[in-house]
Enzyme design. Structure first.
Site, PDB file in Angstrom:
ATOM      1  N   CYS A  94      27.895   9.249  -7.809  1.00 31.71           N
ATOM      2  CA  CYS A  94      27.078   8.033  -7.894  1.00 31.71           C
ATOM      3  C   CYS A  94      27.882   6.818  -8.335  1.00 31.71           C
ATOM      4  O   CYS A  94      27.346   5.719  -8.401  1.00 31.71           O
ATOM      5  CB  CYS A  94      25.891   8.247  -8.817  1.00 31.71           C
ATOM      6  SG  CYS A  94      26.347   8.572 -10.515  1.00 31.71           S
ATOM      7  N   ASP A 118      29.119   6.146 -11.275  1.00 33.27           N
ATOM      8  CA  ASP A 118      28.961   5.773 -12.680  1.00 33.27           C
ATOM      9  C   ASP A 118      30.193   6.153 -13.487  1.00 33.27           C
ATOM     10  O   ASP A 118      30.793   7.205 -13.263  1.00 33.27           O
ATOM     11  CB  ASP A 118      27.748   6.487 -13.304  1.00 33.27           C
ATOM     12  CG  ASP A 118      26.425   6.043 -12.702  1.00 33.27           C
ATOM     13  OD1 ASP A 118      26.397   4.985 -12.052  1.00 33.27           O
ATOM     14  OD2 ASP A 118      25.429   6.755 -12.887  1.00 33.27           O
ATOM     15  N   CYS A 143      24.130   2.687 -13.056  1.00 34.67           N
ATOM     16  CA  CYS A 143      22.739   2.307 -12.837  1.00 34.67           C
ATOM     17  C   CYS A 143      22.011   2.157 -14.173  1.00 34.67           C
ATOM     18  O   CYS A 143      22.550   2.471 -15.234  1.00 34.67           O
ATOM     19  CB  CYS A 143      22.054   3.377 -11.979  1.00 34.67           C
ATOM     20  SG  CYS A 143      21.965   4.984 -12.795  1.00 34.67           S
ATOM     21  N   CYS A 163      22.665  11.324 -15.321  1.00 28.12           N
ATOM     22  CA  CYS A 163      23.098  10.244 -16.214  1.00 28.12           C
ATOM     23  C   CYS A 163      23.093  10.707 -17.666  1.00 28.12           C
ATOM     24  O   CYS A 163      23.996  10.369 -18.439  1.00 28.12           O
ATOM     25  CB  CYS A 163      22.195   9.024 -16.058  1.00 28.12           C
ATOM     26  SG  CYS A 163      22.289   8.280 -14.411  1.00 28.12           S
TER      27      CYS A 163
END
Length: 145
Positions: free
Chosen positions: A37, A39, A63, A107
């Site tokens: 993603c 991150d 995000c 996350c």
């Protein structure tokens, strides 16, 4: 009432992140990334001689859920002993945020991994084997099971 997939707490930590920034004289730094993603999370801790996290800050490129997870993680570990910090799971971070959508659970996992990476760095800096972190995590998992 929160609009969309995120709880009010997630939105609050995303819009008003706690403990953002870096610590110049940190003695524990961990950086993890999730290529899937994009991150990247970097965690800085200042751990005192008694093994207590005196200060913690983060820098996260990612995000809203990644930023909220980082922010909440710092809130949950500040002032805690290293042993207690290791007990923090991604599930506890999700719970403290009043939930995350299934697609964003990674996350919270990243926040847990950043904490582990920082603690490995800390043990290395004080001349101990960083594998202590993995051993302590395993021991905690068997206690919970």
């Amino acid at each position: 009432m929160a609009k969309g997939p995120y709880s009010e707490k997630v939105m609050d930590h995303f819009m008003n992140p706690r403990n953002m920034g870096e610590i110049e004289d940190a003695n524990a730094v961990g950086e993890v990334g999730n290529p899937a993603c994009g991150d990247v999370m970097k965690l800085y801790m200042k751990i005192n001689d008694d093994g207590i996290v005196e200060d913690v800050k983060f820098k996260t490129f990612g995000c809203g859920a990644a930023i909220a997870s980082s922010s909440m993680a710092t809130e949950l570990i500040k002032g805690k002993k290293v042993e207690d910090v290791l007990r923090l799971t991604n599930e506890a971070i999700v719970e403290a945020l009043d939930g995350l959508p299934p697609a964003k659970i990674h996350c919270s996992v990243m926040a847990e991994e950043a904490i582990e990476a920082a603690l490995k760095d800390y043990y290395q800096r004080i001349g101990k084997d960083p594998k202590i972190v993995d051993e302590m995590k395993e021991k905690i998992k068997t206690e919970i099971a």
